[in-house]
Write an enzyme that holds these catalytic residues in place. Sequence first.
Site, PDB file in Angstrom:
ATOM      1  N   ALA A   1      10.977  19.476 -21.026  1.00 52.19           N
ATOM      2  CA  ALA A   1      10.925  19.399 -22.373  1.00 52.19           C
ATOM      3  C   ALA A   1      11.912  20.629 -22.927  1.00 52.19           C
ATOM      4  CB  ALA A   1       9.830  19.799 -23.031  1.00 52.19           C
TER       5      ALA A   1
ATOM      6  N   GLY B   1       9.274  16.146 -18.825  1.00 56.87           N
ATOM      7  CA  GLY B   1       9.589  14.676 -19.543  1.00 56.87           C
ATOM      8  C   GLY B   1      10.990  14.433 -19.308  1.00 56.87           C
TER       9      GLY B   1
ATOM     10  N   GLU C   1       3.187  19.967 -16.624  1.00 55.57           N
ATOM     11  CA  GLU C   1       2.697  20.620 -17.869  1.00 55.57           C
ATOM     12  C   GLU C   1       1.414  21.057 -17.826  1.00 55.57           C
ATOM     13  OE1 GLU C   1       4.929  16.768 -18.477  1.00 55.57           O
ATOM     14  OE2 GLU C   1       3.759  17.317 -16.705  1.00 55.57           O
TER      15      GLU C   1
END
Length: 263
Positions: free
Chosen positions: A65, A114, A137
């Site tokens: 992301a 992502g 993440e």
Amino acid sequence: MSDPILLDTSDGIALVTLNRPDKLNALNYALIDRLMAVLDMIETDAAVRAAILTGAGERAFSAGADIDEFSGSVRQGRDTAIRDFVRRGQAMTARLEAFRKPVIAAVNGLAFGGGCEITEAVHLAIASDRARFAKPEINLGMPPTFGGTQRLPRLAGRKRALELLLTGDPFSPERALEIGLVNRVVPHDALLSAARELAQRIIRHSALAVGGILTAVTRGLNMAIAEGLQVESEQFAALVPADDLAEGINAWIERRTPRYRGC
């Protein structure tokens, strides 16, 4: 501004390229929205039988992301972050997973966050020997939000997935192959040709049968076996009145290559 998604179609195969190489093909909102629009286009294009998804440049498939953009949504609060970021990303990976034409990821470099979740969602994946994967993440104090907590355990098994999700440590393409995240690892210079060769081996078959298999597998994975068998039956039933099934049976009986429409 350059198009965040490049599209090139030839010989029945759409090459779809994430095109932000200066940002390691980070998934900003404009790129995700454009990818969704391109998927809509190629899904209804009868000339396209399969898609290959890769990243522009030599460094990344997608580094995940776009954190600068995502952080702005977080600052606006929970509802905005969920609407703009989580739902958008989950819709993208769900669209790829449920696509009625085969999608092959050609992972040419970093596939973090992502980018890894896209690899999890697509039907097939081939990795360059220069590829590198990670579920980072946790380093931001959050779980994956584009489906990574759900698809990776289904691919790799709960304990192996949790080790990757909870540590955030990067892992090699060989490890990705071992846990079922990718189908093959090939030399970097052979990546696109290997992906195209796999696509050609698929599109020689009935497009209707290919779509039926994709639908039965994708839907059935999230069902009890009895429900999955019903989906399988429904996909077969839809083919019975179609020309492709009759052609496939006749070709087998006559010991010849089937001549499907569009092949």
